[in-house]
Write a protein that holds these residues in place. Structure first.
Motif, PDB file in Angstrom:
ATOM      1  N   PHE A 271     -22.284  49.311 -44.470  1.00 53.31           N
ATOM      2  CA  PHE A 271     -23.370  50.274 -44.226  1.00 53.31           C
ATOM      3  C   PHE A 271     -24.129  49.902 -42.953  1.00 53.31           C
ATOM      4  O   PHE A 271     -24.448  50.771 -42.127  1.00 53.31           O
ATOM      5  CB  PHE A 271     -24.319  50.296 -45.428  1.00 53.31           C
ATOM      6  CG  PHE A 271     -25.544  51.143 -45.230  1.00 53.31           C
ATOM      7  CD1 PHE A 271     -25.461  52.526 -45.260  1.00 53.31           C
ATOM      8  CD2 PHE A 271     -26.785  50.558 -45.000  1.00 53.31           C
ATOM      9  CE1 PHE A 271     -26.597  53.318 -45.070  1.00 53.31           C
ATOM     10  CE2 PHE A 271     -27.911  51.331 -44.808  1.00 53.31           C
ATOM     11  CZ  PHE A 271     -27.817  52.720 -44.849  1.00 53.31           C
ATOM     12  N   VAL A 272     -24.401  48.608 -42.781  1.00 55.59           N
ATOM     13  CA  VAL A 272     -25.105  48.147 -41.570  1.00 55.59           C
ATOM     14  C   VAL A 272     -24.236  48.363 -40.336  1.00 55.59           C
ATOM     15  O   VAL A 272     -24.743  48.697 -39.261  1.00 55.59           O
ATOM     16  CB  VAL A 272     -25.512  46.671 -41.706  1.00 55.59           C
ATOM     17  CG1 VAL A 272     -26.218  46.188 -40.440  1.00 55.59           C
ATOM     18  CG2 VAL A 272     -26.429  46.479 -42.919  1.00 55.59           C
ATOM     19  N   VAL A 273     -22.924  48.185 -40.493  1.00 57.05           N
ATOM     20  CA  VAL A 273     -22.019  48.441 -39.368  1.00 57.05           C
ATOM     21  C   VAL A 273     -22.077  49.908 -38.960  1.00 57.05           C
ATOM     22  O   VAL A 273     -22.128  50.238 -37.771  1.00 57.05           O
ATOM     23  CB  VAL A 273     -20.573  48.048 -39.732  1.00 57.05           C
ATOM     24  CG1 VAL A 273     -19.599  48.515 -38.654  1.00 57.05           C
ATOM     25  CG2 VAL A 273     -20.468  46.537 -39.918  1.00 57.05           C
ATOM     26  N   ARG A 274     -22.100  50.796 -39.950  1.00 60.45           N
ATOM     27  CA  ARG A 274     -22.157  52.234 -39.654  1.00 60.45           C
ATOM     28  C   ARG A 274     -23.497  52.624 -39.047  1.00 60.45           C
ATOM     29  O   ARG A 274     -23.563  53.481 -38.160  1.00 60.45           O
ATOM     30  CB  ARG A 274     -21.897  53.057 -40.912  1.00 60.45           C
ATOM     31  CG  ARG A 274     -21.975  54.563 -40.661  1.00 60.45           C
ATOM     32  CD  ARG A 274     -21.705  55.388 -41.898  1.00 60.45           C
ATOM     33  NE  ARG A 274     -20.317  55.284 -42.364  1.00 60.45           N
ATOM     34  CZ  ARG A 274     -19.822  56.024 -43.351  1.00 60.45           C
ATOM     35  NH1 ARG A 274     -20.593  56.915 -43.976  1.00 60.45           N
ATOM     36  NH2 ARG A 274     -18.567  55.874 -43.734  1.00 60.45           N
ATOM     37  N   TYR A 275     -24.582  51.990 -39.525  1.00 55.50           N
ATOM     38  CA  TYR A 275     -25.921  52.314 -39.035  1.00 55.50           C
ATOM     39  C   TYR A 275     -26.549  51.059 -38.423  1.00 55.50           C
ATOM     40  O   TYR A 275     -27.342  50.356 -39.064  1.00 55.50           O
ATOM     41  CB  TYR A 275     -26.788  52.853 -40.179  1.00 55.50           C
ATOM     42  CG  TYR A 275     -26.245  54.109 -40.806  1.00 55.50           C
ATOM     43  CD1 TYR A 275     -26.380  55.343 -40.177  1.00 55.50           C
ATOM     44  CD2 TYR A 275     -25.586  54.071 -42.044  1.00 55.50           C
ATOM     45  CE1 TYR A 275     -25.880  56.504 -40.754  1.00 55.50           C
ATOM     46  CE2 TYR A 275     -25.084  55.234 -42.622  1.00 55.50           C
ATOM     47  CZ  TYR A 275     -25.238  56.436 -41.970  1.00 55.50           C
ATOM     48  OH  TYR A 275     -24.753  57.591 -42.552  1.00 55.50           O
ATOM     49  N   PRO A 276     -26.213  50.748 -37.181  1.00 55.54           N
ATOM     50  CA  PRO A 276     -26.646  49.488 -36.561  1.00 55.54           C
ATOM     51  C   PRO A 276     -28.154  49.350 -36.363  1.00 55.54           C
ATOM     52  O   PRO A 276     -28.625  48.252 -36.091  1.00 55.54           O
ATOM     53  CB  PRO A 276     -25.903  49.495 -35.209  1.00 55.54           C
ATOM     54  CG  PRO A 276     -25.572  50.927 -34.960  1.00 55.54           C
ATOM     55  CD  PRO A 276     -25.360  51.551 -36.292  1.00 55.54           C
TER      56      PRO A 276
END
Length: 296
Positions: free
Chosen positions: A112-117
């Motif tokens: 999720f963090v990768v998708r929403y940096p």
């Protein structure tokens, strides 16, 4: 809010060079605008405007007040715009509470963090039900049959809870044929679960509880799993947690026909109104991720 409204009316009167023009600009009546400005002067105990039948002008103190008030209102407007923007964009700090036994979702949260940096994830893994409002959490991920009606919840995935053991343990202790057989066999107790040593099953359409005991009692899903892999007894665990062990044949599911109805993984948050984009995106992502990954 009344103070800000009065201040806005005063600023608009000055900018529009009169009460009538200010009223048209604000979509209010001239009488109401005049009332608000008069209340502001009464509250301050000073006259801000010189009024004539043709025009209005600032008094000396009114001129000083106008400059400061205009800056204050601009900062308020800027703050509101900033908050509204961040509320609609997936960004900022996201405080999430989840149980330690949810290791299978660790990967999902990092993806999720990768998708929403622009998300700053503050993930707290602990085996207790946190108070979301009191402790400042945006959301909690829980494995439960939801009971707290003060919270809003969305089901992320169904949860199948199974009893399992290694083939070696089954050979050593015998294969239980009915749930009550577990009472006389060594069981591994994960104390994170509500009923701990009392394992519930569905027998002939009715709920039956079996008291179990064994050589290992631990408040860690990982440790309980390791105990089962070391052939120390029978373990009750969510299928997602031992899915790979089942696939590899290191653990075997037993008593399948007596399993309780499935529970669920829930994303829980305090309220639905003004749900921020980051929370909405997080919940949607978990649902999407769980649907694509086995074991849930």
């Amino acid at each position: 809010m009344d103070a800000i409204t009065r201040m806005r009316c005063f600023i608009q009167v000055v900018d529009s060079s009169g009460f009538s023009a200010a009223a048209r600009e604000m979509g209010r009546s001239k009488a109401l605008v005049s009332k608000y400005v008069g209340e502001l002067e009464d509250e301050l105990g000073v006259r801000l405007l010189n009024r004539t039948t043709r025009q209005v002008s600032l008094t000396e103190v009114g001129e000083a007040y106008y400059k400061e008030a205009a800056e204050i209102l601009q900062r308020i407007d800027d703050l509101q715009a900033s908050v509204q923007s961040s509320h609609q964009e997936v960004r900022g700090r996201l405080r999430v509470s989840a149980p330690r036994s949810m290791e299978m979702l660790d990967r999902a949260m990092m993806e999720f963090v990768v998708r929403y940096p622009e998300i700053n994830l503050d993930l707290r893994l602990e085996d207790r039900f946190v108070d979301l409002v009191e402790e400042g959490f945006d959301i909690a991920v829980r494995v439960t049959q939801l009971e707290d009606s003060s919270l809003i919840a969305r089901k992320v995935a169904p949860i199948r809870t199974v009893v399992c053991a290694s083939p070696q343990a089954i050979e050593l202790y015998g294969n239980p044929n009915v749930p009550s057989d577990l009472a006389s066999r060594p069981c591994i107790v994960d104390t994170n679960y509500r009923f701990k040593q009392n394992w519930a099953f569905e027998v002939d359409g009715e709920r039956q509880s079996v008291a179990v005991k064994g050589p290992v009692e631990v408040n860690s899903g990982s440790a309980a799993r390791e105990a089962a892999l070391c052939h120390l007894g029978f373990l009750r665990a969510p299928l997602f947690f031992i899915y790979e062990d089942i696939e590899k044949g290191d653990l075997k599911i037993i008593l399948e026909s007596y399993e309780e109805p499935m529970r669920g993984i829930y994303a829980v948050y305090p309220h639905r109104r003004h749900l921020s984009a980051k929370v909405r995106a997080f919940v949607d992502f978990l649902v999407e991720w769980s649907s694509k990954n086995p074991g849930c």
